[in-house]
Design a protein around this motif. Structure first.
Motif, PDB file in Angstrom:
ATOM      1  N   MET A   1       0.846  -1.191   0.000  1.00 34.35           N
ATOM      2  CA  MET A   1       0.000   0.000   0.000  1.00 34.35           C
ATOM      3  C   MET A   1       0.887   1.248   0.000  1.00 34.35           C
ATOM      4  N   LYS A   2       0.759   2.040  -1.056  1.00 31.26           N
ATOM      5  CA  LYS A   2       1.533   3.276  -1.124  1.00 31.26           C
ATOM      6  C   LYS A   2       0.790   4.384  -0.384  1.00 31.26           C
ATOM      7  N   VAL A   3       1.523   5.144   0.442  1.00 33.68           N
ATOM      8  CA  VAL A   3       0.961   6.263   1.183  1.00 33.68           C
ATOM      9  C   VAL A   3       1.584   7.552   0.653  1.00 33.68           C
ATOM     10  N   THR A   4       0.738   8.445   0.167  1.00 35.20           N
ATOM     11  CA  THR A   4       1.195   9.767  -0.272  1.00 35.20           C
ATOM     12  C   THR A   4       1.017  10.759   0.865  1.00 35.20           C
ATOM     13  N   ILE A   5       2.063  11.529   1.134  1.00 39.01           N
ATOM     14  CA  ILE A   5       1.984  12.599   2.122  1.00 39.01           C
ATOM     15  C   ILE A   5       2.264  13.914   1.406  1.00 39.01           C
ATOM     16  N   LEU A   6       1.397  14.902   1.640  1.00 34.46           N
ATOM     17  CA  LEU A   6       1.524  16.223   1.019  1.00 34.46           C
ATOM     18  C   LEU A   6       1.931  17.251   2.065  1.00 34.46           C
ATOM     19  N   THR A   7       2.914  18.054   1.731  1.00 29.81           N
ATOM     20  CA  THR A   7       3.266  19.217   2.555  1.00 29.81           C
ATOM     21  C   THR A   7       3.191  20.460   1.687  1.00 29.81           C
ATOM     22  N   THR A   8       2.425  21.449   2.140  1.00 30.15           N
ATOM     23  CA  THR A   8       2.404  22.751   1.475  1.00 30.15           C
ATOM     24  C   THR A   8       3.123  23.753   2.358  1.00 30.15           C
ATOM     25  N   CYS A   9       3.729  24.749   1.727  1.00 28.41           N
ATOM     26  CA  CYS A   9       4.484  25.712   2.530  1.00 28.41           C
ATOM     27  C   CYS A   9       4.618  27.034   1.789  1.00 28.41           C
ATOM     28  N   LEU A  10       4.867  28.072   2.565  1.00 27.72           N
ATOM     29  CA  LEU A  10       5.217  29.384   2.036  1.00 27.72           C
ATOM     30  C   LEU A  10       6.023  30.097   3.103  1.00 27.72           C
ATOM     31  N   ASN A  11       7.297  30.347   2.789  1.00 29.90           N
ATOM     32  CA  ASN A  11       8.191  31.058   3.713  1.00 29.90           C
ATOM     33  C   ASN A  11       8.201  30.417   5.106  1.00 29.90           C
ATOM     34  N   ARG A  12       8.615  29.157   5.141  1.00 24.77           N
ATOM     35  CA  ARG A  12       8.703  28.393   6.387  1.00 24.77           C
ATOM     36  C   ARG A  12      10.126  27.869   6.584  1.00 24.77           C
ATOM     37  N   VAL A  13      11.090  28.746   6.405  1.00 22.21           N
ATOM     38  CA  VAL A  13      12.487  28.331   6.457  1.00 22.21           C
ATOM     39  C   VAL A  13      12.863  27.719   7.802  1.00 22.21           C
ATOM     40  N   HIS A  14      12.225  28.151   8.886  1.00 15.96           N
ATOM     41  CA  HIS A  14      12.611  27.693  10.219  1.00 15.96           C
ATOM     42  C   HIS A  14      11.941  26.377  10.626  1.00 15.96           C
ATOM     43  N   THR A  15      10.915  25.942   9.886  1.00 21.32           N
ATOM     44  CA  THR A  15      10.171  24.746  10.305  1.00 21.32           C
ATOM     45  C   THR A  15      10.128  23.637   9.268  1.00 21.32           C
ATOM     46  N   ILE A  16      10.293  23.939   7.989  1.00 21.06           N
ATOM     47  CA  ILE A  16      10.097  22.944   6.949  1.00 21.06           C
ATOM     48  C   ILE A  16      11.064  21.773   7.084  1.00 21.06           C
ATOM     49  N   GLY A  17      12.275  22.032   7.535  1.00 23.88           N
ATOM     50  CA  GLY A  17      13.249  20.953   7.686  1.00 23.88           C
ATOM     51  C   GLY A  17      12.799  19.909   8.688  1.00 23.88           C
ATOM     52  N   ARG A  18      12.213  20.358   9.812  1.00 24.75           N
ATOM     53  CA  ARG A  18      11.722  19.423  10.832  1.00 24.75           C
ATOM     54  C   ARG A  18      10.606  18.547  10.269  1.00 24.75           C
ATOM     55  N   ALA A  19       9.710  19.175   9.506  1.00 25.05           N
ATOM     56  CA  ALA A  19       8.610  18.414   8.915  1.00 25.05           C
ATOM     57  C   ALA A  19       9.143  17.322   7.994  1.00 25.05           C
ATOM     58  N   ILE A  20      10.064  17.688   7.109  1.00 27.42           N
ATOM     59  CA  ILE A  20      10.613  16.714   6.163  1.00 27.42           C
ATOM     60  C   ILE A  20      11.349  15.602   6.895  1.00 27.42           C
ATOM     61  N   GLU A  21      12.128  15.951   7.897  1.00 28.65           N
ATOM     62  CA  GLU A  21      12.884  14.932   8.630  1.00 28.65           C
ATOM     63  C   GLU A  21      11.962  13.941   9.332  1.00 28.65           C
ATOM     64  N   SER A  22      10.785  14.395   9.763  1.00 32.96           N
ATOM     65  CA  SER A  22       9.861  13.457  10.404  1.00 32.96           C
ATOM     66  C   SER A  22       9.285  12.464   9.395  1.00 32.96           C
ATOM     67  N   ILE A  23       9.249  12.830   8.113  1.00 38.46           N
ATOM     68  CA  ILE A  23       8.875  11.888   7.060  1.00 38.46           C
ATOM     69  C   ILE A  23      10.010  10.898   6.825  1.00 38.46           C
ATOM     70  N   ILE A  24      11.217  11.411   6.726  1.00 32.91           N
ATOM     71  CA  ILE A  24      12.377  10.565   6.454  1.00 32.91           C
ATOM     72  C   ILE A  24      12.557   9.509   7.541  1.00 32.91           C
ATOM     73  N   ARG A  25      12.208   9.833   8.785  1.00 35.90           N
ATOM     74  CA  ARG A  25      12.401   8.908   9.902  1.00 35.90           C
ATOM     75  C   ARG A  25      11.367   7.783   9.948  1.00 35.90           C
ATOM     76  N   GLN A  26      10.352   7.827   9.120  1.00 39.27           N
ATOM     77  CA  GLN A  26       9.313   6.794   9.169  1.00 39.27           C
ATOM     78  C   GLN A  26       9.883   5.423   8.839  1.00 39.27           C
ATOM     79  N   ASP A  27       9.379   4.399   9.526  1.00 38.02           N
ATOM     80  CA  ASP A  27       9.848   3.039   9.292  1.00 38.02           C
ATOM     81  C   ASP A  27       9.056   2.337   8.191  1.00 38.02           C
TER      82      ASP A  27
END
Length: 247
Positions: free
Chosen positions: A1-27
């Motif tokens: 089962m493929k799971v698509t996750i969407l992130t939208t952003c505008l001028n979120r330089v201080h937070t976007i990295g944390r969001a992406i890293e929480s995706i990368i850490r998924q098992d």
């Protein structure tokens, strides 16, 4: 089962990295990750590009708001299940997506949803325990926490995406339309799905008046009392604050 996750952003330089890293850490391995940027000018794209190998699709162009951006992502999505992670937020832990996928696999649900924490730094401000979906609760203003909702892609194909007329409350319209009117099948996953930063769009005090207008208009579009439904919706949130106000 493929799971698509969407992130939208505008001028979120201080937070976007944390969001992406929480995706990368998924098992969970089979994740399609889509990022839709509204044309950031503050270095957000530089941060996103550091993680480009983990992003299936990246769009960066001006848009007319978050829900237009989400709809762009939905048109690109190829997953069996689709969820959202806002750019100020993080998935609660590394097992979120695997548990969502398991709940979908063993059920006939159209949507799986769970609980969430609102935080300011390391401090928990609100504890959103969604509870089970009941029709009487929907008529009394209850809705699940939107960023905890993972939805089968064919639901969007059958019933449509987000109404871009609403700039801040299109999630209320989508959830009520599909839970109350279309009666999609749901499973409540009794666990935390997301930690949400209190600086997000809908929690900004300067936007609360707009949210009131949009929420009341949405409920009126379903031939309900907009003001009564909005007040009842707000009342469901009171217990989320109480435990922390006592500290």
């Amino acid at each position: 089962m493929k799971v698509t996750i969407l992130t939208t952003c505008l001028n979120r330089v201080h937070t976007i990295g944390r969001a992406i890293e929480s995706i990368i850490r998924q098992d969970y391995a089979d994740i399609e990750y889509i990022v839709v940027d509204g044309g950031s000018t503050d270095g957000t794209l530089d941060v996103i590009n550091r993680y480009r190998d983990h992003i299936s699709h990246l769009i960066s162009e001006p848009d007319h708001g978050m829900y237009e951006a989400i709809n762009k992502g939905l048109r690109l999505a190829t997953g069996d299940v689709i969820g959202l992670l806002h750019s100020d937020d993080v998935l609660y832990d590394s097992t979120v997506i695997s548990q969502v996928a398991e709940a979908m696999a063993v059920s006939a649900a159209d949507m799986v949803y769970g609980d969430g924490l609102f935080v300011r730094g390391d401090r928990v401000i609100r504890n959103w325990i969604s509870g089970t979906n009941r029709r009487w609760k929907l008529r009394a203003g209850w809705l699940p926490l939107h960023p905890t909702c993972y939805v089968r892609s064919d639901v969007f194909a059958r019933y449509g995406a987000y109404n871009e007329h609403y700039q801040i409350a299109a999630d209320t319209d989508w959830l009520f339309r599909n839970l109350y009117v279309n009666r999609i099948r749901t499973v409540y996953l009794r666990r935390y799905i997301v930690k949400m930063d209190m600086g997000g769009l809908s929690t900004d005090s300067s936007r609360r008046r707009q949210m009131w207008r949009e929420d009341t208009a949405i409920y009126q579009s379903f031939h309900l009392s907009g003001k009564v439904m909005k007040v009842m919706k707000m009342m469901w949130k009171v217990p989320q604050f109480m435990a922390f106000l006592k500290r």
